[in-house]
Scaffold this motif. Sequence first.
Motif, mmCIF file in Angstrom:
data_model
loop_
_atom_site.group_PDB
_atom_site.id
_atom_site.type_symbol
_atom_site.label_atom_id
_atom_site.label_comp_id
_atom_site.label_asym_id
_atom_site.label_seq_id
_atom_site.Cartn_x
_atom_site.Cartn_y
_atom_site.Cartn_z
ATOM 1 N N GLN A 1 0.731 -1.048 -0.155
ATOM 2 C CA GLN A 1 0.045 -0.075 -0.045
ATOM 3 C C GLN A 1 0.955 1.458 -0.079
ATOM 4 N N TYR A 2 2.057 1.256 0.664
ATOM 5 C CA TYR A 2 2.784 2.353 0.909
ATOM 6 C C TYR A 2 3.616 2.371 -0.631
ATOM 7 N N ARG B 1 1.020 4.190 -2.893
ATOM 8 C CA ARG B 1 1.205 5.711 -2.535
ATOM 9 C C ARG B 1 2.283 6.490 -3.207
ATOM 10 N N PHE C 1 -0.448 6.483 -6.634
ATOM 11 C CA PHE C 1 -1.699 5.861 -6.523
ATOM 12 C C PHE C 1 -2.334 5.639 -5.428
ATOM 13 N N ASP C 2 -3.681 5.763 -5.032
ATOM 14 C CA ASP C 2 -4.287 5.671 -3.838
ATOM 15 C C ASP C 2 -4.610 4.155 -3.920
ATOM 16 N N ALA D 1 -6.534 2.774 -1.587
ATOM 17 C CA ALA D 1 -7.917 2.554 -0.978
ATOM 18 C C ALA D 1 -8.955 2.339 -1.908
ATOM 19 N N TYR E 1 -6.603 -0.157 -7.506
ATOM 20 C CA TYR E 1 -5.251 -0.200 -6.825
ATOM 21 C C TYR E 1 -5.531 -1.061 -5.429
ATOM 22 N N ASP E 2 -6.868 -1.093 -4.850
ATOM 23 C CA ASP E 2 -6.919 -1.852 -3.665
ATOM 24 C C ASP E 2 -6.587 -3.514 -3.896
ATOM 25 N N SER F 1 7.435 7.379 3.062
ATOM 26 C CA SER F 1 7.069 6.426 2.109
ATOM 27 C C SER F 1 8.390 5.492 2.017
#
Length: 458
Positions: free
Chosen positions: A128-129, A132, A136-137, A139, A143-144, A303
């Motif tokens: 997830q990081y 980011r 990209f998000d 959440a 991308y989730d 990050s």
Amino acid sequence: MATSPPSVRSGSPAASPSELPRQLGLWSAIAVLVGTTIGSGIFRSPAGIADKLPGPLPLMAVWATGGLFALCGALTLAELAGAMPRTGGYFVYIREAWGRLPAFLYGWAEFTLIRAAALGGISLTFAQYALRALGFDPAVAPYDAYAHYLAAGALILMATINVVGLKWGSLVQNVTTVAKYGGLVIIVLLAFSLGLPKTGGYFTPAVPPGSFSVSAFGLALVSVLWAFDGWGDLAKVSGEVADPRRTLPKAIVLGTLAIIAIYLLANLAYLSVLSVEEMRRAPLVAADVAQRLIGPVGVTLVSLTVLISTFGSVNGSLLTGPRIFFAMADDGLFFRQVASVHPKFQTPYIAIIMTGALGVAFVLLRSFEQLADIFVTASLVFYILSIGAIFKLRRRPDWNPPVRTPLYPLVPALFCLAVLFLLGNALMDPAQRVPTLGVFGVILLGVPVFYLTVGRKG
């Protein structure tokens, strides 16, 4: 599961054909402990903890309590690991103190719940990081979903590195540990030098109305323990530590103290820049702090720190966790082939591959919150058995540890009582009761599995 007898019986000084070489020195051992512990928790847990305890003093108190809890466990573990420096760690202590069934249940829980959940949770935070950092998000779709695939890829890569050799895994651990600890130190220094003079800190009111309750404190402490967990992982590779009677106690205590110090400083740094209310809304709190201090460059710095941190923690978990299954197989409590040592790389390669595969399966099927809750709840049960083993093992006439737990029996008793409180608190909370009972059910399912397989000759 194999029923053949182990190559080395409990307490035997004989060498096992599947024995692993002792290659880890003091600093590498400390790096394993620190690097395995500092993963996603200190970067992700503060928001949830601030939500449960929305006051500076309760928030800092729960982190301090978690540190005391970890230190009590580490001081006891230093005696256990120094006296029995064998591959498997907790598995060995539980087997020696309580017998083969409890030891099997620990391995069963590691196999079905604990190890895969830990790997899944840490690798998912890494992914997830990473997304980011690329802009990209994680959440939002798609991308989730991509985060889960990226996490699975990271697990496969780290499993491969650890199969190739302990030295490679140890090198990755040393480098990432220095980088992640250094990154946290930089965040702390920036917060105290740039943020604190501007804001004066958000330390008052210390205990706002409604910011503390015993139940909320217990639930927050579970999240803190997720961040602190790892102080016991070094024991799992005890059989690969050089001069273990001297090295293990030093590494366990020094590493745990280093973690407590940086965690407390990090939370003080967060409160120097963000109010508790802002922390509650900041799931990536370190990134938000850095953003406020030095702008987009700070987000990039954080990050990268989290990427290195979680990458190193995944590596540490794959370096330590498979040794449990290796020890079980060597003792006849698991498939015999899992105790195989690679003829060229001298690593428990089948155990590593199996552990990595379980982590991939979990990360593709569960969310971070589900993985973290599973891991902590299942681990608490066996913390009591492993640290509580000291009460029984000290009665042995041949017990000769290189160090003894200070303030015994208060220190291990305090640790065990704290674990019982957390388990009781989870059962009392309606939202946690069913998941907690579900975890207990999976663990108890190991009882008939034991008697149908490896326990038939017992």
